[in-house]
Design a protein around this motif. Structure first.
Motif, PDB file in Angstrom:
ATOM      1  N   ALA A   1       0.846  -1.200   0.000  1.00 26.23           N
ATOM      2  CA  ALA A   1       0.000   0.000   0.000  1.00 26.23           C
ATOM      3  C   ALA A   1       0.879   1.246   0.000  1.00 26.23           C
ATOM      4  N   SER A   2       1.912   1.224   0.823  1.00 28.59           N
ATOM      5  CA  SER A   2       2.830   2.366   0.894  1.00 28.59           C
ATOM      6  C   SER A   2       3.480   2.612  -0.470  1.00 28.59           C
ATOM      7  N   TRP A   3       3.902   1.530  -1.104  1.00 26.25           N
ATOM      8  CA  TRP A   3       4.538   1.582  -2.434  1.00 26.25           C
ATOM      9  C   TRP A   3       3.582   2.177  -3.468  1.00 26.25           C
ATOM     10  N   HIS A   4       2.382   1.606  -3.539  1.00 24.13           N
ATOM     11  CA  HIS A   4       1.415   2.083  -4.539  1.00 24.13           C
ATOM     12  C   HIS A   4       0.958   3.506  -4.221  1.00 24.13           C
ATOM     13  N   GLY A   5       0.794   3.808  -2.941  1.00 20.28           N
ATOM     14  CA  GLY A   5       0.411   5.163  -2.550  1.00 20.28           C
ATOM     15  C   GLY A   5       1.480   6.170  -2.970  1.00 20.28           C
ATOM     16  N   GLY A   6       2.730   5.774  -2.799  1.00 24.33           N
ATOM     17  CA  GLY A   6       3.834   6.636  -3.239  1.00 24.33           C
ATOM     18  C   GLY A   6       3.834   6.818  -4.746  1.00 24.33           C
ATOM     19  N   MET A   7       3.577   5.740  -5.479  1.00 19.98           N
ATOM     20  CA  MET A   7       3.492   5.830  -6.944  1.00 19.98           C
ATOM     21  C   MET A   7       2.339   6.736  -7.360  1.00 19.98           C
ATOM     22  N   SER A   8       1.271   6.700  -6.583  1.00 20.39           N
ATOM     23  CA  SER A   8       0.085   7.474  -6.949  1.00 20.39           C
ATOM     24  C   SER A   8       0.367   8.976  -6.947  1.00 20.39           C
ATOM     25  N   ILE A   9       1.218   9.431  -6.027  1.00 19.40           N
ATOM     26  CA  ILE A   9       1.480  10.876  -6.005  1.00 19.40           C
ATOM     27  C   ILE A   9       2.578  11.273  -6.988  1.00 19.40           C
ATOM     28  N   ALA A  10       3.097  10.285  -7.739  1.00 20.86           N
ATOM     29  CA  ALA A  10       4.106  10.587  -8.759  1.00 20.86           C
ATOM     30  C   ALA A  10       3.600  11.668  -9.707  1.00 20.86           C
ATOM     31  N   TYR A  11       2.429  11.451 -10.259  1.00 19.80           N
ATOM     32  CA  TYR A  11       1.868  12.388 -11.231  1.00 19.80           C
ATOM     33  C   TYR A  11       0.883  13.334 -10.589  1.00 19.80           C
ATOM     34  N   SER A  12       0.542  13.018  -9.364  1.00 21.06           N
ATOM     35  CA  SER A  12      -0.456  13.807  -8.700  1.00 21.06           C
ATOM     36  C   SER A  12       0.273  14.635  -7.640  1.00 21.06           C
ATOM     37  N   GLN A  13      -0.346  14.858  -6.527  1.00 20.82           N
ATOM     38  CA  GLN A  13       0.255  15.632  -5.453  1.00 20.82           C
ATOM     39  C   GLN A  13      -0.507  15.271  -4.197  1.00 20.82           C
ATOM     40  N   VAL A  14       0.025  15.656  -3.073  1.00 21.24           N
ATOM     41  CA  VAL A  14      -0.765  15.556  -1.861  1.00 21.24           C
ATOM     42  C   VAL A  14      -1.627  16.825  -1.756  1.00 21.24           C
ATOM     43  N   GLY A  15      -2.250  17.043  -0.613  1.00 21.85           N
ATOM     44  CA  GLY A  15      -3.213  18.147  -0.566  1.00 21.85           C
ATOM     45  C   GLY A  15      -3.256  18.875   0.773  1.00 21.85           C
ATOM     46  N   VAL A  16      -4.469  19.174   1.213  1.00 22.41           N
ATOM     47  CA  VAL A  16      -4.678  20.044   2.372  1.00 22.41           C
ATOM     48  C   VAL A  16      -4.042  19.481   3.647  1.00 22.41           C
ATOM     49  N   ALA A  17      -4.196  18.176   3.881  1.00 16.91           N
ATOM     50  CA  ALA A  17      -3.666  17.605   5.125  1.00 16.91           C
ATOM     51  C   ALA A  17      -2.156  17.775   5.188  1.00 16.91           C
ATOM     52  N   HIS A  18      -1.482  17.468   4.089  1.00 16.31           N
ATOM     53  CA  HIS A  18      -0.030  17.595   4.097  1.00 16.31           C
ATOM     54  C   HIS A  18       0.405  19.056   4.267  1.00 16.31           C
ATOM     55  N   ALA A  19      -0.298  19.965   3.607  1.00 13.61           N
ATOM     56  CA  ALA A  19       0.083  21.379   3.709  1.00 13.61           C
ATOM     57  C   ALA A  19      -0.024  21.847   5.161  1.00 13.61           C
ATOM     58  N   LEU A  20      -1.143  21.556   5.816  1.00 17.56           N
ATOM     59  CA  LEU A  20      -1.324  22.003   7.203  1.00 17.56           C
ATOM     60  C   LEU A  20      -0.370  21.280   8.153  1.00 17.56           C
ATOM     61  N   SER A  21      -0.145  20.004   7.873  1.00 10.16           N
ATOM     62  CA  SER A  21       0.745  19.222   8.723  1.00 10.16           C
ATOM     63  C   SER A  21       2.184  19.747   8.655  1.00 10.16           C
ATOM     64  N   TYR A  22       2.580  20.219   7.483  1.00  7.79           N
ATOM     65  CA  TYR A  22       3.921  20.817   7.363  1.00  7.79           C
ATOM     66  C   TYR A  22       4.050  22.036   8.274  1.00  7.79           C
ATOM     67  N   GLY A  23       2.972  22.790   8.411  1.00  8.76           N
ATOM     68  CA  GLY A  23       2.973  23.943   9.309  1.00  8.76           C
ATOM     69  C   GLY A  23       3.199  23.511  10.760  1.00  8.76           C
ATOM     70  N   LEU A  24       2.459  22.486  11.187  1.00  7.61           N
ATOM     71  CA  LEU A  24       2.629  21.961  12.549  1.00  7.61           C
ATOM     72  C   LEU A  24       4.053  21.462  12.780  1.00  7.61           C
ATOM     73  N   ALA A  25       4.587  20.776  11.765  1.00  9.58           N
ATOM     74  CA  ALA A  25       5.931  20.216  11.900  1.00  9.58           C
ATOM     75  C   ALA A  25       6.953  21.336  12.028  1.00  9.58           C
ATOM     76  N   PHE A  26       6.787  22.360  11.208  1.00 10.88           N
ATOM     77  CA  PHE A  26       7.768  23.449  11.194  1.00 10.88           C
ATOM     78  C   PHE A  26       7.802  24.182  12.534  1.00 10.88           C
ATOM     79  N   LEU A  27       6.610  24.530  13.037  1.00 14.44           N
ATOM     80  CA  LEU A  27       6.573  25.330  14.270  1.00 14.44           C
ATOM     81  C   LEU A  27       6.766  24.478  15.515  1.00 14.44           C
ATOM     82  N   LEU A  28       6.065  23.349  15.566  1.00 13.77           N
ATOM     83  CA  LEU A  28       6.005  22.588  16.825  1.00 13.77           C
ATOM     84  C   LEU A  28       6.839  21.310  16.778  1.00 13.77           C
ATOM     85  N   GLY A  29       7.433  21.022  15.610  1.00 15.24           N
ATOM     86  CA  GLY A  29       8.246  19.803  15.503  1.00 15.24           C
ATOM     87  C   GLY A  29       7.417  18.535  15.558  1.00 15.24           C
ATOM     88  N   ILE A  30       6.129  18.653  15.258  1.00 11.17           N
ATOM     89  CA  ILE A  30       5.270  17.462  15.310  1.00 11.17           C
ATOM     90  C   ILE A  30       5.582  16.558  14.118  1.00 11.17           C
TER      91      ILE A  30
END
Lengths: 360, 360
Positions: A245-274
């Motif tokens: 699943a991890s492999w295919h999920g990774g392949m899936s974003i090859a041509y696509s992209q992630v979205g809102v969850a990843h964008a907001l999560s990057y914010g949490l990671a940057f500020l709070l190290g989550i």
């Protein structure tokens, strides 16, 4: 119209116990007795001969244990690269990452920075890498991130959390041995597995979707449903399915992209190290307006596995803190465009992001 | 235990109209003005500027149209390689195959034989190729065979129909442009699509199956059901889905193998020159004892698309003829072992094969 010429991992071994083949895989890649293999290993395996005793170190080969309490940092890459270059008589024969997304991303970044001058932070972005990386091998010990197939290595730098996205980033070799995931603690298993699940939701509902990404994403999504909602799977089957699943999920974003969850999560990671896995879960739990069906199913999985997510992590933040997170999140334009289309800025306003962060 | 280190196509472009990028893809791969690109193109595209005018020939680059009425022969490879070597001032920069399974397999074999001495027939088998092939690109114009991802190139030689299976066989680059499949005649579309469907059935029911092959095979199988049984797909969606089904089906047999249908079909091809797609269909139609559910669904698809398969093709064969086909078929040991397990010889007896061939 210009379609991406997507780089795929050119060699893959799949199988229970296939980690035993590591020495045979590496032997023909040794450039000289002065060009060591550097093994970067999740420090959860320190003092664990079940794993480490199977690696035959020769000449100047070296194991470096990598702490994984925190997300990988650009500075950390620069320090590792300096250490490796100073100690090796010649440029290393290869970098072998054995661990979860953090270690795999560090291995990819180190392999790139050995042949590219400057600092890792200079290469955060899209297609900024000039020279091919040295030979690098990825061996996941936890499944879900897709780091084993992706063309990115996500790093937190002084100014942003952003990947080094390049054609030189993907591994030259991957070994998928589900046995290496057998001792992952339940919470970690869930959070990292949900990274894969969220990749599927973000890819399948995104505006960048094509039939290539769709077919991979649908398969990964279906596997996630089996793994997290079906009680009849054996432990081994469940581990092997999550690895695929991890492999295919990774392949899936090859041509696509992630979205809102990843964008907001990057914010949490940057500020709070989550960390990425749990950060995605904390965010996704509040995204029913963007991904109604995906979030409903997520809540079902969370309940089934008795997962309690941290609450109130943004309760004591200042305006400045919120603005920092919002800036990091909104800086990830391709993610927003994939999620919401060309006019994403009308929907993803700073106010809306603030109100989402306030709920977390 | 030893798991295969599977070679994957390292570069892939997917997208409607992506064939337009061919010149940009090739340009950085040109070794010198004396090292031409050789385009091997299905001769159905002869005089078709919609396709050929998009290829920018430079210096000594050359198009060779390939007749595809017959299956590829080892002799044909030897002749092509001789012609290419004699005419080129230097070793070519690359071979580009544009066509169906026949042309793709010829392109792979030619790329191998340019750097390996002797005759193509010497390399039929598993891992007999010594030297890396030259750069080779695959561009399918019909979907189903999986030739675009496989590590084999199936050739008919003087003594056997058997692939050159090697780590050097897979393409260095694949372009998946579903628009190139828009003019495939219905029968050909069905036969070649069924090659993919049969790959899935043979892989998913085989004893070699693992979770890697399974996840790819299940996705390809699901796509085949949509394509051949669901009326609601647009032409474009159907073409794109079949392109991905072929890809995933090919990936599925990476760790697995094909089975009874392919073994028997190779016999028909060797003796009677029956092409692979239609040969598989003729055989599979009679394999309900081996693949009951798969054959039932196949008959449903056949009926839905009004496909009439040839009957009585073995009606006038001699004992010698039958024995030749049986010998070719039974020689494919890995296929039988995958289908029926280690004791396959107790089940797949010459008598049983004869009675199956007599029905066709």
């Amino acid at each position: 119209m210009n379609y991406k010429n997507f780089p795929m991992v050119p060699r893959v071994i799949f199988g229970r116990g296939s980690f035993n083949q590591i020495n045979d895989v590496l032997a023909p890649k040794r450039k000289s007795i002065n060009a060591p293999f550097i093994f970067l290993i999740d420090d959860v395996f320190r003092g664990n001969p079940w794993l480490t005793s199977r690696i035959e170190l020769a000449y100047d080969d070296k194991i470096i244990f990598i702490p994984t309490k925190e997300e990988p940092k650009t500075e950390q890459i620069d320090t590792l690269v300096e250490e490796i270059i100073l100690q090796a008589k010649e440029r290393p024969s290869g970098i072998i990452g054995i661990g979860g997304g953090t270690v795999l991303d560090i291995a990819k970044a180190v392999a790139i920075m050995i042949t590219n001058s400057g600092e890792a932070k200079d290469y955060q972005g899209w297609d900024l890498v000039k020279n091919p990386a040295i030979y690098h091998v990825g061996i996941p010990t936890i499944s879900g991130t897709g780091a084993e197939v992706s063309r990115t290595t996500v790093l937190t730098g002084p100014e942003k959390k952003l990947g080094i996205n390049s054609d030189f980033t993907p591994f030259d070799q991957v070994i998928l041995d589900s046995e290496l995931t057998k001792d992952v603690p339940k919470e970690q298993w869930f959070y990292t597995g949900m990274d894969c699940y969220i990749h599927c939701i973000e890819s399948l509902t995104g505006t960048f979707l094509n039939e290539f990404s769709k077919s991979y994403g649908e398969k990964a999504f279906e596997l996630c449903k089996q793994i997290f909602l079906d009680d009849t799977l054996s432990k081994r089957d469940s581990q092997e399915k999550l690895m695929m699943a991890s492999w295919h999920g990774g392949m899936s974003i090859a041509y696509s992209q992630v979205g809102v969850a990843h964008a907001l999560s990057y914010g949490l990671a940057f500020l709070l190290g989550i960390k990425h896995g749990i950060g995605n879960c904390i965010v996704f739990d509040h995204l029913e307006d963007f991904y109604p069906e995906g979030v409903a199913l997520f809540k079902k999985m969370k309940a089934k596995h008795d997962i309690e997510l941290p609450q109130g992590i943004c309760a004591n933040l200042s305006d400045n803190d919120f603005n920092t997170m919002i800036k990091v999140a909104l800086g990830l334009e391709p993610l927003w465009e994939n999620a919401l289309g060309k006019n994403w800025q009308n929907i993803a306003t700073p106010e809306r992001l603030r109100s989402l962060y306030e709920k977390m």
